[in-house]
Write a protein that holds these residues in place. Structure first.
Motif, PDB file in Angstrom:
ATOM      1  N   TYR A 253       4.857   4.421  -0.776  1.00 28.51           N
ATOM      2  CA  TYR A 253       3.055   5.386   0.949  1.00 28.51           C
ATOM      3  C   TYR A 253       4.588   5.931   1.413  1.00 28.51           C
TER       4      TYR A 253
ATOM      5  N   ASP B  18      -1.891   4.606  11.237  1.00 28.57           N
ATOM      6  CA  ASP B  18      -2.599   5.011  10.290  1.00 28.57           C
ATOM      7  C   ASP B  18      -4.633   3.895  10.315  1.00 28.57           C
ATOM      8  N   CYS B  19      -4.436   3.108   9.780  1.00 21.91           N
ATOM      9  CA  CYS B  19      -5.861   2.169  10.555  1.00 21.91           C
ATOM     10  C   CYS B  19      -6.335   2.548  11.500  1.00 21.91           C
TER      11      CYS B  19
ATOM     12  N   LYS C  68       3.741   7.125   5.672  1.00 24.50           N
ATOM     13  CA  LYS C  68       2.581   7.027   6.563  1.00 24.50           C
ATOM     14  C   LYS C  68       2.122   8.309   6.958  1.00 24.50           C
ATOM     15  N   VAL C  69       1.098   8.595   7.156  1.00 28.27           N
ATOM     16  CA  VAL C  69      -0.130  10.153   7.184  1.00 28.27           C
ATOM     17  C   VAL C  69       0.063  10.130   8.898  1.00 28.27           C
ATOM     18  N   HIS C  70      -0.661   9.142   9.089  1.00 30.50           N
ATOM     19  CA  HIS C  70      -0.213   9.376  11.091  1.00 30.50           C
ATOM     20  C   HIS C  70       0.480   8.231  11.523  1.00 30.50           C
TER      21      HIS C  70
ATOM     22  N   SER D 282      -8.952   6.511   6.741  1.00 29.46           N
ATOM     23  CA  SER D 282      -7.899   6.343   5.177  1.00 29.46           C
ATOM     24  C   SER D 282      -8.280   5.132   4.494  1.00 29.46           C
TER      25      SER D 282
ATOM     26  N   PHE E  56      -3.292   8.593  -0.042  1.00 29.05           N
ATOM     27  CA  PHE E  56      -3.572   7.374  -0.008  1.00 29.05           C
ATOM     28  C   PHE E  56      -3.200   7.024  -1.490  1.00 29.05           C
TER      29      PHE E  56
ATOM     30  N   HIS F 278      -1.512   1.790   4.313  1.00 30.29           N
ATOM     31  CA  HIS F 278      -1.675   1.961   5.409  1.00 30.29           C
ATOM     32  C   HIS F 278       0.035   1.572   5.860  1.00 30.29           C
TER      33      HIS F 278
END
Length: 290
Positions: free
Chosen positions: A117, A154-155, A119-121, A160, A137, A150
Motif C-alpha cells: 500500500y 490517510d485516516c 500512502k495516498v495523502h 479512505s 485503497f 492506511h
C-alpha cells in the motif's frame, strides 16, 4: 468453519525507530514481532517508516535509505519472519520504485509478499520526498480476513475508510507516526484515536493502529497505539505516549459482517443514499462484498 470465521489475535507494535539506522530498526522490530507471535498474535502491525525513521533532511537522504519491494532487505527480513512464525505482518517502509519514492506499507504472510500500500495523502514535508500513492485503497484476501491498509494522515479522510469497506475490508491495518495536534486537551484522548474510532464505527471495520514513540530531529511522536472493534470502541489501548509496547486483542472478524445492523432498520453501508451520491465516490473502483 472457514479460517476468517475463527477468532484472530492481532497485535499493534509501538516502537521507537532511529533515523537512518535501518538494520537496527528492523532487528528491533523483529524482536517485538517474535514477542507478539509468542503471545499468540497472528496479524502484527508495525509503525509507519519503521525501518528507516521518519524525519528526513533531504530527498537524497530518503532515497539512500529507500528499498525496492519485495527485493529489499527489510521486506526480505519480514517475509522470513512471517514464514518462520506463521504470521501476517504489515510494516511501514520507505519504498523506491525507479526514480519515485513512496511512503509505503508491505503486507506479508507465511507464503511471502501479499501486497503493498502506498500512502495516498502526504503530510507536511513528506511532499518533498515522496510521490503520492498510486495504488488506491486495495483490499487483500488472507486466511485471517480481508485486510485494508492506511498510513497515518490517510485516516483523516472518511473516503479512505469508506472505499476500503465497500471493497469488503474487515480489518484496517494502520502503520502510523502520529504527531501532536494543536489545541489538544491533554485530559482527552488523542485526536487520532477519536478519528480511527469514528471510522471503525461508521464503516463496521476493525482497526489496528500501530504508532511510534520518541522524538526525532526535534519532532515528537505521541504513541497511544490502539486496536478498535467494528463498533468503534477500543479493545486494546490506547498504549503509552512514550514507551515501546505491544498491544494484543482477540477479535472475531465475522463480527464486522454480522453486526453491521445497529437495529432492526439500520445498517450503515446498506443505508447509503447512492441515488444522491455515487456508490464508489466516483473512483470507478468495483465494490466488493459488504
Amino acid at each position: 468453519m472457514k479460517p476468517a470465521e475463527a477468532p484472530v489475535t492481532v497485535a499493534a507494535i509501538q516502537m521507537e525507530p532511529r533515523i537512518g539506522e535501518t538494520a537496527a530498526n528492523v532487528a528491533r522490530g523483529l524482536e517485538l514481532i517474535e514477542e507478539a507471535a509468542a503471545a499468540g498474535a497472528q496479524l502484527i502491525v508495525l509503525p509507519e517508516l519503521c525501518n528507516t525513521g521518519y524525519v528526513f533532511q533531504t530527498r537524497a537522504e530518503a532515497r539512500a535509505l529507500a528499498e525496492p519491494v519485495p527485493e529489499g532487505p527489510s521486506t526480505a527480513a519480514w517475509m522470513a519472519a512471517a514464514a518462520r512464525l506463521g504470521v501476517h505482518i504489515v510494516a511501514g517502509i520507505t519504498e523506491r520504485d525507479g526514480e519515485k519514492l513512496f511512503n509505503s506499507a508491505v503486507i506479508v504472510g507465511p507464503g511471502g509478499l501479499i501486497g503493498r500500500y502506498r500512502k495516498v495523502h502526504l503530510w507536511g514535508d513528506e511532499a518533498l520526498y515522496f510521490t503520492p500513492g498510486d495504488l488506491g485503497f486495495p483490499v487483500f484476501e488472507t486466511p485471517l480476513g480481508r485486510l485494508g491498509c492506511h498510513i497515518c494522515y490517510d485516516c483523516w479522510f472518511p473516503e479512505s475508510f469508506r472505499l476500503a469497506a465497500l471493497q469488503g475490508a474487515e480489518i484496517m491495518c494502520v502503520p502510523t507516526n502520529w504527531v501532536p495536534i494543536p489545541g489538544q486537551d491533554p485530559t482527552r484522548e488523542a485526536m487520532a484515536n477519536i478519528i480511527v474510532m469514528g471510522a471503525a464505527h461508521s464503516n463496521s471495520v476493525f482497526v489496528v493502529a500501530a504508532d511510534r514513540v520518541g522524538t526525532e530531529r526535534g519532532q515528537p511522536f505521541i504513541g497511544q497505539s490502539l486496536i478498535v472493534a467494528q463498533t468503534g470502541w477500543p479493545v486494546a489501548g490506547p498504549a503509552s505516549p512514550d514507551r515501546e509496547e505491544i498491544l494484543l486483542a482477540m477479535i472475531n472478524v465475522a463480527e464486522a459482517r454480522r453486526r453491521r445492523n445497529w437495529n432492526d432498520f439500520n445498517q450503515v453501508l446498506r443505508d447509503r443514499r447512492t441515488d444522491v451520491y455515487d456508490e464508489m465516490l466516483g473512483t470507478g473502483v468495483r465494490p466488493g462484498w459488504y
